[in-house]
Design an enzyme around this catalytic site. Structure first.
Site, mmCIF file in Angstrom:
data_model
loop_
_atom_site.group_PDB
_atom_site.id
_atom_site.type_symbol
_atom_site.label_atom_id
_atom_site.label_comp_id
_atom_site.label_asym_id
_atom_site.label_seq_id
_atom_site.Cartn_x
_atom_site.Cartn_y
_atom_site.Cartn_z
ATOM 1 N N LYS A 116 -2.817 48.039 20.178
ATOM 2 C CA LYS A 116 -3.586 46.305 20.021
ATOM 3 C C LYS A 116 -2.341 45.389 20.552
ATOM 4 C CE LYS A 116 -6.474 47.332 15.920
ATOM 5 N NZ LYS A 116 -7.814 46.905 16.346
ATOM 6 N N GLU A 200 -0.036 40.037 12.377
ATOM 7 C CA GLU A 200 -0.858 38.637 12.325
ATOM 8 C C GLU A 200 -1.651 37.428 11.550
ATOM 9 O OE1 GLU A 200 -3.419 40.205 15.561
ATOM 10 O OE2 GLU A 200 -4.740 39.977 14.152
ATOM 11 N N HIS A 235 -14.037 45.659 7.261
ATOM 12 C CA HIS A 235 -13.590 46.135 8.686
ATOM 13 C C HIS A 235 -14.992 46.597 9.401
ATOM 14 C CE1 HIS A 235 -10.344 43.108 7.705
ATOM 15 N NE2 HIS A 235 -9.684 43.623 6.982
ATOM 16 N N ARG A 297 -15.804 50.498 26.471
ATOM 17 C CA ARG A 297 -16.509 51.057 26.613
ATOM 18 C C ARG A 297 -17.824 50.447 25.946
ATOM 19 N NH1 ARG A 297 -17.299 50.872 20.465
ATOM 20 N NH2 ARG A 297 -15.000 50.729 20.021
HETATM 21 P P1 ADP Z 1 -10.435 47.621 14.929
HETATM 22 O O1 ADP Z 1 -9.897 48.316 15.924
HETATM 23 O O2 ADP Z 1 -10.094 48.317 13.217
HETATM 24 O O3 ADP Z 1 -12.079 47.548 14.660
HETATM 25 P P2 ADP Z 1 -9.969 44.974 15.007
HETATM 26 O O4 ADP Z 1 -9.193 44.347 15.589
HETATM 27 O O5 ADP Z 1 -11.762 44.635 16.027
HETATM 28 O O6 ADP Z 1 -9.393 46.324 14.415
HETATM 29 O O7 ADP Z 1 -10.625 43.411 13.216
HETATM 30 C C1 ADP Z 1 -11.984 43.984 12.875
HETATM 31 C C2 ADP Z 1 -12.318 42.731 11.835
HETATM 32 O O8 ADP Z 1 -11.128 42.512 11.380
HETATM 33 C C3 ADP Z 1 -12.803 41.592 13.077
HETATM 34 O O9 ADP Z 1 -13.650 41.676 13.202
HETATM 35 C C4 ADP Z 1 -12.797 40.853 11.332
HETATM 36 O O10 ADP Z 1 -13.502 40.299 11.295
HETATM 37 C C5 ADP Z 1 -10.920 41.190 10.652
HETATM 38 N N1 ADP Z 1 -9.599 40.808 11.941
HETATM 39 C C6 ADP Z 1 -9.348 41.043 12.529
HETATM 40 N N2 ADP Z 1 -8.244 40.610 12.915
HETATM 41 C C7 ADP Z 1 -7.998 39.627 11.918
HETATM 42 C C8 ADP Z 1 -7.273 38.403 11.766
HETATM 43 N N3 ADP Z 1 -6.057 38.154 12.223
HETATM 44 N N4 ADP Z 1 -8.170 37.520 10.766
HETATM 45 C C9 ADP Z 1 -8.845 37.902 10.204
HETATM 46 N N5 ADP Z 1 -10.139 39.178 10.190
HETATM 47 C C10 ADP Z 1 -9.019 39.101 11.139
#
Ligand code: ADP
Length: 652
Positions: A116, A200, A235, A297
């Site tokens: 990430k 973040e 999440h 993917r």
């Molecule tokens: P993963 O790879 O574990 O799925 P992501 O980075 O895609 O993680 O984030 C998963 C979820 O977490 C997102 O769909 C969102 O709901 C929440 N999320 C991620 N980043 C943020 C953020 N900066 N602020 C609020 N919610 C977030």
């Protein structure tokens, strides 16, 4: 086009890939672990090869073995599905070295997006908006804590190697940062072998909106619109839809352009998803979205895109992997109607959504043209702790969002799934939730509405218990009458055929209802009437009898009823709520209290790791730790005793 494919996956996605591959005339080659020898994907494919023990690490994740099978079975390509090796750059490379086409992007693209922190840095350079935060190399807790302060709370700590919501911690205030950091790092190390994190800004009222992209080897990249996956828990996505409620043409163009730029920045080939977070606090706006990550993917929720664009994404994956040009034009994939997908899971919504394993003693889906069911299991299959406990994806497509949600809810009501507990009624409640229907939701919606959605402990369903007991007792008396039941002399059952002159006679028999000992009352007058605390059987309930138990499905909930035989009667009845049990099979990571300690309701008692997630066990009541039955490091079975809390004496 390829003539043969090895599908390096299992479950619904292996079945779904096989379907398209067969339609395209390919010979389909399945692989399976010891736990999956009888699985649906094995039977659906033209041939199947064993690849090792149940644990994915020893089977579905062993790249060399998969490639060896692909070679010996003469597979021209390998489709990795999602999860497992789908985003493993080394695996993609190894396929190439073996002369087998990996159906997915080049290893470099996977690598560029795999972590990430690096992906964010790359996107920043490509001019794609990213969530403000720190995604550099420094990892000292003190430094990261300072960064968090600068970013401003709340912040989100993410394992850079994270996925599936693991290794992520939201932090509300400075004082909570250290503990959250430690947990995120530990989870990252345990699940991904990489403890590094980024920090973040936590976006308020966040909407998760992602763009499906597709690239070919000829430099063409298009997008296939968005999916809204804001309904999440921990999440993890629960319900996904396309288009996103509140989406405007302007925002779709902006997001689509950013997603295409992201894909182009890494020379992306094949199906990919660029995930954005949008600030939904004041409605979706063209300047209010940021890149989160790119999944290199096929995505679990791809069916909603297929439904609204009329395209088969797996077919395009094969075509592009075979070197064909993407002939689709951006203008040909404008969304048609509305599609919604619900993920049906074997999990207990009333107990924190813990995975619920066991045999699916019943599994029946409605057969309707407007509903698509993607599943990898059938009635009789076992949901094990080895893999993701998803049972099926249920997808509805209609002209409008309201219609799609209505159809989905109706389909969910019609599904019969018994054995493990499922989230069926929770999903149906979500589809009907007024605020969600009105488009007023964000990623915190589920957590804020657990009670309204029925995802809280319920009282014992006594009508269901009476229904189940009725079925079991009827079966039992039929067997006794037929002489097929070994009939213990002291059993109350031999009374069932007694003819009573003196009016109604009743006996009380012990039954186990969801593991609790209860007394069912059998009254004999004009036949047999079973009640439980005056609750009678509900003729509208669905009863599935299996393995000596009755699984009663009533109002979307399952109640399991068993008759108690002779010496099973000494079941510890006094346990009440004070016995803390392992929610599932796993390992005790930490014991946080000692015998003799006073605890308040909600106090953290122990941490159990199961399915790579940490579960904190908390005190259900105020009291005293009367017994600690485990030590850190110890394995525990589902239902195993962890500790006992003696309730505090009520103060006068
Ligand atoms: P993963 O790879 O574990 O799925 P992501 O980075 O895609 O993680 O984030 C998963 C979820 O977490 C997102 O769909 C969102 O709901 C929440 N999320 C991620 N980043 C943020 C953020 N900066 N602020 C609020 N919610 C977030």
């Amino acid at each position: 086009m390829f003539r043969s494919v090895l599908i390096a996956n299992r479950g619904e996605i292996a079945c779904r890939i096989a379907r398209t591959a067969k339609r395209l005339g390919m010979r389909t080659i399945a692989v399976y672990s010891e736990a999956d020898a009888g699985a649906l994907h094995v039977r659906l494919c033209d041939e199947a090869h064993p690849i090792g023990p149940a644990a994915a690490r020893e089977s579905y994740l062993v790249a060399d073995r998969l490639i060896a099978v692909a070679k010996s079975a003469d597979a021209q390509c390998i489709h990795p599905g999602y999860g497992f090796l789908s985003e493993n750059a080394e695996f993609a490379e190894a396929c190439g070295r073996a002369g087998i086409v990996f159906v997915g992007p080049a290893a470099d693209a996977i690598r560029a997006m795999g972590l990430k922190d690096r992906a964010k840095a790359l996107m920043e350079k490509a001019g794609v908006p990213v969530v403000p935060g720190y995604h550099g190399d420094r990892q000292e807790p003190k430094f990261l804590k300072e960064k968090a302060y600068e970013i401003g709370y709340p912040v989100l700590i993410k394992a850079v190697a994270g996925g599936g919501g693991k290794g992520m911690r939201r932090v509300e205030k400075h004082a909570e940062f250290d503990a959250a950091l430690e947990a995120a790092m530990r989870e990252g190390r345990a699940a991904f072998g990489d403890g590094r994190v980024l920090v973040e800004k936590y976006v308020g009222a966040p909407r998760h909106i992602e763009i499906q992209v597709f690239g070919d080897r000829h430099g063409n990249v298009i997008h296939l619109n968005e999916r809204d996956c804001s309904l999440q828990r921990r999440h993890q996505k629960v319900i996904e839809e396309a288009p996103a409620p509140g989406m405007t043409a302007k925002l779709r163009d902006a997001m689509g352009a950013a997603a295409v730029a992201a894909a182009k920045a890494v020379g992306y080939v094949g199906a990919g998803t660029v995930e954005f977070i949008a600030d939904g606090a004041r409605g979706l706006r063209a300047d209010g979205f940021w890149f989160m990550e790119m999944n290199t993917r096929l995505q679990v929720e791809h069916p909603v895109t297929e439904a609204t664009t009329g395209q088969d994404l797996v077919e395009w994956q094969f075509r592009v992997a075979a070197g064909e040009k993407l002939t689709l034009k951006q203008s040909e994939v404008a969304p048609q109607g509305h599609a919604v997908e619900a993920r049906l899971y074997a999990e207990d919504a009333e107990r924190g959504f813990l995975p619920s394993i066991g045999k699916l003693v019943a599994l029946r889906f409605p057969d309707r043209a407007d509903i698509r069911i993607d599943t990898g299991v059938e009635e009789g299959a076992e949901v094990t702790a080895f893999y993701d406990p998803m049972i099926a994806k249920v997808i509805a497509h209609a002209a409008t969002r309201n219609d799609a949600l209505d159809r989905l809810a109706a389909a969910l009501d019609e599904i019969v799934a018994a054995g493990p507990r499922t989230n069926l009624s929770f999903l149906a409640a979500l589809c009907r939730a007024p605020d969600f229907r009105a488009g007023r939701f964000d990623t915190g919606f589920i957590d804020r509405n657990l009670a309204a959605l029925g995802a809280v402990p319920h009282a014992l369903d006594k009508a269901a218990a009476a229904t189940g007991a009725t079925r079991l007792i009827e079966t039992r008396s039929t067997r006794i009458a037929a002489g097929t039941e070994p009939d213990a002399p002291a059993s109350p059952w031999d009374a069932t055929d007694a003819f009573q002159l003196g009016g109604e006679r009743a006996v009380s028999v012990p039954v186990l209802v969801d593991g609790r000992l209860e007394a069912a009352r059998i009254g004999y007058r004009d036949g047999t009437h079973v009640t439980l605390d005056d609750f009678a059987a509900d003729p509208a309930a669905t009863v599935v009898a299996a393995g000596g138990a009755a699984y009663v499905l009533r109002q979307g909930r399952q109640t399991i009823v068993r008759l108690v035989e002779g010496d099973a009667l000494d079941i510890d009845r006094a346990e009440g709520d004070g016995v803390i049990r392992a929610p599932m099979h796993g390992k005790v990571l930490a014991v946080l209290v000692e015998k003799g300690e006073q605890v308040k309701k909600g106090h953290r008692l122990a941490v159990v790791e199961a399915m790579k997630m940490e579960h904190a066990l908390t005190a259900p009541l105020d009291g005293l730790v009367a017994e600690v039955a485990v030590e850190a490091g110890q394995q525990v079975a589902e239902g195993g005793r962890i500790m006992v809390i003696a309730p505090a004496e009520a103060a006068d």
